[in-house]
Design a protein around this motif. Structure first.
Motif, PDB file in Angstrom:
ATOM      1  N   THR A 297      -7.511  -0.930  -5.770  1.00  0.00           N
ATOM      2  CA  THR A 297      -8.869  -0.731  -6.259  1.00  0.00           C
ATOM      3  C   THR A 297      -9.077  -1.440  -7.593  1.00  0.00           C
ATOM      4  O   THR A 297      -8.156  -1.581  -8.399  1.00  0.00           O
TER       5      THR A 297
ATOM      6  N   LEU B 218      -9.429   8.184  -2.258  1.00  0.00           N
ATOM      7  CA  LEU B 218      -9.957   6.824  -2.312  1.00  0.00           C
ATOM      8  C   LEU B 218     -11.435   6.789  -1.934  1.00  0.00           C
ATOM      9  O   LEU B 218     -12.238   6.096  -2.580  1.00  0.00           O
TER      10      LEU B 218
ATOM     11  N   SER C 217      -1.248   2.402 -10.294  1.00  0.00           N
ATOM     12  CA  SER C 217      -2.328   2.887  -9.427  1.00  0.00           C
ATOM     13  C   SER C 217      -3.059   1.725  -8.764  1.00  0.00           C
ATOM     14  O   SER C 217      -3.425   1.803  -7.583  1.00  0.00           O
TER      15      SER C 217
ATOM     16  N   HIS D  87      -1.898  10.777  -6.788  1.00  0.00           N
ATOM     17  CA  HIS D  87      -2.760  10.756  -5.604  1.00  0.00           C
ATOM     18  C   HIS D  87      -4.225  10.863  -6.024  1.00  0.00           C
ATOM     19  O   HIS D  87      -4.578  11.701  -6.858  1.00  0.00           O
TER      20      HIS D  87
ATOM     21  N   LYS E  29      -0.970   0.419  -5.932  1.00  0.00           N
ATOM     22  CA  LYS E  29      -0.897   1.344  -4.800  1.00  0.00           C
ATOM     23  C   LYS E  29      -2.183   1.321  -3.976  1.00  0.00           C
ATOM     24  O   LYS E  29      -2.136   1.236  -2.743  1.00  0.00           O
ATOM     25  N   TYR E  30      -3.329   1.403  -4.631  1.00  0.00           N
ATOM     26  CA  TYR E  30      -4.591   1.566  -3.921  1.00  0.00           C
ATOM     27  C   TYR E  30      -5.394   0.274  -3.772  1.00  0.00           C
ATOM     28  O   TYR E  30      -6.340   0.228  -2.980  1.00  0.00           O
TER      29      TYR E  30
ATOM     30  N   PRO F  49     -11.680  -1.829  -1.866  1.00  0.00           N
ATOM     31  CA  PRO F  49     -10.210  -1.775  -1.965  1.00  0.00           C
ATOM     32  C   PRO F  49      -9.596  -2.992  -1.274  1.00  0.00           C
ATOM     33  O   PRO F  49     -10.053  -3.401  -0.204  1.00  0.00           O
TER      34      PRO F  49
ATOM     35  N   SER G   3      -6.411  10.071   0.516  1.00  0.00           N
ATOM     36  CA  SER G   3      -5.834   9.502  -0.702  1.00  0.00           C
ATOM     37  C   SER G   3      -4.817   8.422  -0.445  1.00  0.00           C
ATOM     38  O   SER G   3      -4.259   7.863  -1.359  1.00  0.00           O
ATOM     39  N   THR G   4      -4.541   8.129   0.790  1.00  0.00           N
ATOM     40  CA  THR G   4      -3.582   7.058   1.083  1.00  0.00           C
ATOM     41  C   THR G   4      -4.195   5.697   0.836  1.00  0.00           C
ATOM     42  O   THR G   4      -5.376   5.494   1.035  1.00  0.00           O
ATOM     43  N   PRO G   5      -3.385   4.706   0.383  1.00  0.00           N
ATOM     44  CA  PRO G   5      -3.940   3.397   0.118  1.00  0.00           C
ATOM     45  C   PRO G   5      -4.407   2.709   1.376  1.00  0.00           C
ATOM     46  O   PRO G   5      -3.953   3.014   2.475  1.00  0.00           O
TER      47      PRO G   5
END
Length: 477
Positions: free
Chosen positions: A83, A385, A77, A382, A80-81, A13, A473-475
Motif C-alpha cells: 500500500t 486492507l 508494512s 495486521h 507486506k501490504y 495495493p 488483513s492479508t496482503p
C-alpha cells in the motif's frame, strides 16, 4: 490504464507479482537516493562541530539508528501490504489525520528538500563552469535560479515516465557514484596519510564540551536518518516482500549516506569549506574537477526523482476525489510548480540547511515512534486492507471525525519534547540532551504517550479496529 501502472502511480495495493524491485535493485535505488550531494552537505556541516575521527563515529552511529527506526515504522508494512504510505497511515491517524500529516510532511518539508537539492545542482554546475572559465564561483548569482529550475524540470520529466524510468536511472547512477566516492577518497589520501586525515580537527567548536559537540554531531545524523521517513514507505511498496523492503535500507541508505557524509566531512575540513560545491573545485586537476562536479550535479536528480515520485503518489491518494480527473503527468508538473515558487520566496533555504534538517527530525521522530507502536504493539502487524480504502464513517479507521486524537496529540507532544531538548535554531540544549539526544527521546515519548492514550481513550471506545484481526488483513496476492 494498466492495473500495474495505476498501482505504481496511485493508491491501489500493489500485488507482489507486479512489484519491480528485488533485494539488490532496491539497494541500488536507496543508494542512489542517499549518496547525492545532500550527504556531502550534511558531512560538511559536521565539520563545524567535530573533527574527522569523532565525525565518522557520529555518522555511522546516527545514520544506523535513524534508518533502522524509520524502516521499522514505514517499510515493513509497505512491503507486506503493497500500500501507498499515506493510505496506510489512515490506520494510525485516521483519514483526515493522514491528510494533515501529508501536508506537513510532504507539501512543506519535501518541497524544501527539492529546493535544496536543486540549488545544489545549480551550484555544482556553477562550480564546474568556474573551473572551465577560470573564474571564482558565484553561488548566489542569478543563473543559479535558472539552473535550479532546469534541475526541477529534468526531475519532472523522469518522474512523469513513472517508477520504471526511475529504476533505470538508479541502476546507472548509483554504481557510478560509488566510483566517484572512491576517487575522492583516493584524492584525499594522495598527500595525506590515513592517520593524518583521522586527526584533522573541526573547523569550529560551538560548545566548550567535546561530549556535547559529539552528541550534536550524532543528533544531526539521527536527524538525517529520520529525514527518510516520507520516502521509504512509498519506495518500499515496489519491493517483493517485507525482507526486501527492510534490509536494503540499512545497506543502501545507511551505508551510502554514511559514505557520502564521510567524504563531505573530510573534504570540508581538508579544504576549509562546509559547502561541497566549493571544495570540489580543489579536489584534482582541470578535467577531474569538472567531471566530478558535473556528475555530482546530475546525481541530485536521482534523489529528487525518488522524492518527487513519493510525493505525487501520496498526493493522488490523499486528495483522490479532487485530483482524479488530472493525469499523472499533470500532477507531476503541478507539484513541481511549488518548489519553483519557493525557490524565489525563500532564497535563503539552502544556507539555512541545518535548521531545516533539524526541524524535519523534530517532526519525523515523533511520527516514527507512533507508527512503530501502532503497527507492532497495538495491531500486532495486521491491518484491515479493505478499510484503508473505504471513505467516511464506514471505515474502521475513521476514528473521530476522521482523526485519531491519540495519535495527533502524541505527535504534537513528541515535536514539543524535541524542541525543548534541542533548539533547531541555536542548538542550545537541555541538560539531558547528552544522554538521550532529541530525536530518540521524542520518538520514545511520542510512542509511549500514544500507547497510553490509546489504551485509555481509543481501545475502550472500540475505535480504530484494534479489537480484532479481520480476515481482510492479508496482503494482496
Amino acid at each position: 490504464m494498466d492495473y500495474a501502472i495505476e498501482a505504481e502511480r496511485g493508491r491501489a495495493p500493489l500485488p507482489p507479482s507486479k512489484r519491480l524491485w528485488g533485494f539488490w535493485e532496491y539497494t541500488w535505488a536507496n543508494a542512489a537516493l542517499a549518496i547525492a550531494t545532500w550527504g556531502f552537505l550534511i558531512g560538511g556541516s559536521l565539520s563545524l562541530v567535530v573533527g574527522v575521527k569523532q565525525g565518522l563515529l557520529a555518522i555511522i552511529l546516527g545514520n544506523l539508528l535513524g534508518v533502522l527506526l524509520v524502516g521499522l515504522a514505514v517499510s515493513i508494512s509497505a512491503g507486506k501490504y503493497g500500500t501507498e504510505q499515506y493510505t496506510f497511515m489512515r490506520s494510525v491517524f485516521g483519514h483526515n489525520g493522514s491528510r494533515l500529516i501529508y501536508i506537513v510532511a510532504m507539501i512543506f518539508l519535501t518541497v524544501g528538500w527539492l529546493v535544496v537539492l536543486g540549488i545544489m545542482f545549480g551550484r555544482s554546475i556553477d562550480s564546474a563552469i568556474s573551473v572551465v572559465a577560470q573564474r571564482e564561483p558565484e553561488p548566489s548569482g542569478w543563473h543559479i535560479y535558472v539552473i535550479t529550475l532546469l534541475a526541477i524540470a529534468i526531475t519532472a520529466f523522469v518522474v512523469a515516465k513513472g517508477p520504471t524510468s526511475i529504476k533505470i536511472f538508479n541502476t546507472i547512477v548509483a554504481p557510478a557514484l560509488f566510483v566517484v566516492m572512491g576517487l575522492m577518497i583516493y584524492i584525499f589520501l594522495k598527500d595525506s596519510s590515513v592517520s593524518e586525515i583521522l586527526n584533522l580537527p573541526a573547523l569550529s567548536h560551538p560548545f566548550d564540551s567535546n561530549a556535547i559537540n559529539f552528541m550534536i554531531a550524532v543528533e544531526i545524523n539521527i536527524a538525517a536518518g529520520f529525514s527518510w521517513w516520507p520516502y521509504l514507505g512509498n519506495l518500499s511498496r515496489i519491493t517483493k516482500n517485507e525482507r526486501v523492503a527492510f534490509w536494503p535500507n540499512l545497506i543502501g541508505i545507511g551505508a551510502a549516506a554514511s559514505l557520502g557524509e564521510a567524504v563531505g566531512l573530510i573534504g570540508a575540513i581538508k579544504f576549509g569549506s562546509a559547502d561541497p560545491t566549493q571544495w570540489m573545485t580543489q579536489t584534482g586537476g582541470f578535467w577531474l574537477s569538472v567531471t566530478v562536479l558535473l556528475f555530482v550535479a546530475f546525481a541530485n536528480v536521482t534523489s529528487m526523482a525518488n522524492i518527487l515520485y513519493t510525493a505525487v503518489v501520496g498526493l493522488r491518494q490523499m486528495f483522490d476525489r479532487i485530483l482524479k480527473r488530472f493525469s499523472w503527468e499533470k500532477l507531476v508538473v503541478g507539484f513541481c510548480m511549488v518548489p519553483a515558487i519557493i525557490l524565489f520566496v525563500l532564497p535563503g533555504l539552502y544556507d539555512g540547511f541545518m535548521v531545516f534538517l533539524v526541524w524535519t527530525a523534530a517532526l519525523y521522530s515523533a511520527l516514527t515512534g507512533i507508527m512503530i507502536v501502532d503497527y507492532f504493539i497495538l495491531r500486532r502487524s495486521h491491518v484491515a486492507l479493505y478499510d484503508l480504502f473505504v471513505e467516511g464513517r464506514a471505515s474502521r479507521y475513521y476514528f473521530t471525525g476522521g482523526f485519531n486524537i491519540a495519535a495527533m496529540a502524541a505527535f504534537v507532544v513528541g515535536a514539543v519534547v524535541f524542541t525543548l531538548t534541542f533548539n533547531p535554531y541555536t542548538f542550545e540544549h537541555s541538560v539531558w540532551f547528552r544522554y538521550t539526544t532529541a530525536s530518540l527521546l521524542a520518538a520514545v515519548v511520542a510512542g509511549l504517550m500514544y500507547w497510553i492514550a490509546s489504551k485509555l481513550f481509543i481501545l475502550p471506545r472500540q475505535l480504530g479496529g484494534y479489537s480484532s484481526i479481520p480476515t481482510t488483513s492479508t496482503p494482496a496476492k
